[in-house]
Design a protein around this motif. Structure first.
Motif, PDB file in Angstrom:
ATOM      1  N   GLU A  57      44.823  38.584  28.380  1.00 45.97           N
ATOM      2  CA  GLU A  57      44.036  39.653  28.259  1.00 45.97           C
ATOM      3  C   GLU A  57      42.684  39.945  28.964  1.00 45.97           C
ATOM      4  O   GLU A  57      42.363  40.982  29.514  1.00 45.97           O
ATOM      5  CB  GLU A  57      43.884  39.921  26.569  1.00 45.97           C
ATOM      6  CG  GLU A  57      43.432  41.362  26.397  1.00 45.97           C
ATOM      7  CD  GLU A  57      44.619  42.683  26.649  1.00 45.97           C
ATOM      8  OE1 GLU A  57      43.960  43.534  26.778  1.00 45.97           O
ATOM      9  OE2 GLU A  57      45.728  42.243  26.737  1.00 45.97           O
ATOM     10  N   LYS A  60      43.161  40.708  32.491  1.00 45.93           N
ATOM     11  CA  LYS A  60      43.411  42.098  32.754  1.00 45.93           C
ATOM     12  C   LYS A  60      42.238  43.014  32.670  1.00 45.93           C
ATOM     13  O   LYS A  60      41.776  44.106  33.462  1.00 45.93           O
ATOM     14  CB  LYS A  60      44.690  42.569  31.729  1.00 45.93           C
ATOM     15  CG  LYS A  60      45.869  41.952  31.942  1.00 45.93           C
ATOM     16  CD  LYS A  60      47.014  42.662  31.046  1.00 45.93           C
ATOM     17  CE  LYS A  60      48.251  41.867  31.048  1.00 45.93           C
ATOM     18  NZ  LYS A  60      49.060  42.658  29.960  1.00 45.93           N
ATOM     19  N   GLU A  64      40.263  45.352  35.546  1.00 44.50           N
ATOM     20  CA  GLU A  64      39.917  46.677  35.337  1.00 44.50           C
ATOM     21  C   GLU A  64      38.490  46.891  35.729  1.00 44.50           C
ATOM     22  O   GLU A  64      38.051  47.913  36.116  1.00 44.50           O
ATOM     23  CB  GLU A  64      40.190  47.143  33.852  1.00 44.50           C
ATOM     24  CG  GLU A  64      40.342  48.231  33.630  1.00 44.50           C
ATOM     25  CD  GLU A  64      40.677  48.681  32.240  1.00 44.50           C
ATOM     26  OE1 GLU A  64      40.561  49.757  31.688  1.00 44.50           O
ATOM     27  OE2 GLU A  64      41.445  47.784  31.650  1.00 44.50           O
TER      28      GLU A  64
END
Length: 425
Positions: A57, A60, A64
């Protein structure tokens, strides 16, 4: 599918199939003339490959953050997903925020953005996350966070970015991990210490010495841009200069000589000369061949030098006798031509790029702006305003100044001959 194995080994291959997964299974054992090698042929459906492992996570989130193009996007993510941030996400967000906030904006617009960030509760939350995660920071993370805070403070005027509590903690981590710092982390740390007074005051004597040792250790690996930025940063930090050893300055001198022939950016050449003109110890560590290499780089890059770079280079050469002596006649000629070229070039009084559509259209069409005398004459001529007679007059009979805006929000100042760009305000 063909399996080959040794029948005499202790391990064996057991295969089983169900009616739902295989149509038929035909096994044939054949002994091939060499030893106990057995070939087993199996016919049936092949299981699909396993799905690719999903990214963690935090990775990611990092992708972003890096791909965001606006400060509001970064702060929205902090508000929405801040609880999921790990220390890497916090460092990335702090480093990315000033970059996207400054992108494409004029200096006065940056300050307006900085005022908005200063009063934004989401930025306060990002600072709290940094305070919570700093024990996990590596030297690289600390350098990124400190450099981001220095940009927010110096370029955007965000006062909270100079918070002493967080900076003292970051400096403590940096001092513990200087042994693992790479050139980029060293440069970011030094540049942050230029701007952040609270951080600079928190560095101990042993901390400055450790930073000096890190510079000496990494100098052989530095590329031309890194050598230039390191010297410029050291030229602005008295404590860092004092902590550098003779061998450290020598290592930087060798790096400068090594990278000079590879320099491809004109501002790096000017920056190198400017930094050396302020560092007596670095000058003493430079060899004659090092000065010759820098002089050759100046001659090579002179045709592409901007006005600022040529000014910095000539100013530095006036203080560097060894560099002055190393310059060839062709080198001086190239610098002279560059000075003449930049002196005759149109001056950008705003000292910034403009996004004015009218100015861009005029430049593309090759139009020339009216001269000073023409503008003065046009300013004295009567002008129609709103269908009335020649415009309003101030008390005493003189004409009141009028705001005449050109296409795209460009206002021409008739009495100074400069432009003030109001687009985007």
């Amino acid at each position: 599918i063909v399996y080959r194995y040794n029948s005499s080994s202790s391990s064996s291959i057991n295969s089983s199939s169900s009616s739902s997964s295989t149509n038929s299974t035909n096994s044939t054992n054949s002994s091939s003339g060499g030893g106990n090698n057995v070939e087993k042929r199996v016919q049936g459906f092949i299981a699909p490959p396993p799905p690719p492992l999903s990214l963690p996570e935090h990775m990611k989130l990092n992708r972003e953050i890096v791909n965001m193009i606006g400060a509001d996007e970064v702060l929205k993510l902090v508000e929405r997903r801040g609880d999921s941030f790990n220390f890497i996400n916090v460092a990335t967000a702090m480093a990315s925020l000033p970059k996207v906030a400054k992108r494409g904006k004029h200096p006065h617009e940056r300050m307006l953005v900085g005022k908005v960030i200063s009063t934004d509760a989401r930025f306060s939350r990002l600072l709290m996350l940094a305070c919570a995660h700093w024990p996990s920071f590596s030297a690289r993370n600390c350098a990124s966070v400190m450099f981001g805070l220095s940009e927010l403070h110096a370029d955007l005027g965000v006062a909270q970015a100079s918070d002493a509590t967080l900076l003292i903690q970051l400096v403590a981590v940096v001092e513990q991990h200087t042994g693992e710092m790479k050139p980029e982390a060293i440069i970011k740390t030094l540049r942050a210490l230029e701007t952040l007074e609270a951080a600079r005051a928190a560095v101990s004597t042993s901390g400055w010495a450790a930073l000096g040792m890190a510079v000496e250790r990494e100098a052989p690996e530095m590329r031309q841009g890194e050598v230039c930025r390191t010297l410029l940063a050291l030229s602005k930090l008295d404590s860092a200069k004092a902590a550098m050893s003779v061998s450290g300055w020598t290592a930087l001198g060798v790096a400068a000589e090594r990278e000079a022939p590879e320099m491809k950016m004109q501002h790096e050449v000017g920056g190198m000369f400017l930094a050396l003109s302020k560092l007596d110890s670095a000058q003493a560590a430079m060899s004659a061949s090092g000065w010759s290499a820098l002089a050759a780089a100046a001659e090579r890059m002179a045709p592409s030098m901007t006005r600022e770079t040529i000014v910095n280079t000539l100013h530095a050469l006036s203080k560097l006798q060894a560099a002055e002596a190393a310059m060839s006649v062709a080198g001086w000629t190239a610098l002279g031509e560059a000075a003449e070229r930049t002196a005759l070039a149109p001056q950008n009084f705003d000292n910034r790029n403009t996004s004015s559509r009218g100015s861009a259209d005029n430049a593309a069409a090759g139009r020339q702006q009216p001269g000073r005398q023409e503008r003065l004459e046009s300013s004295r001529a009567p002008q129609q305003r709103g269908g009335g007679s020649g415009g309003s007059r101030a008390p005493g009979g003189s004409r009141a100044p009028q705001d005449r805006r050109g296409e795209g929000g460009t206002r021409h100042d008739d009495f100074r001959g400069t432009r003030r760009h109001t687009a985007g305000m």
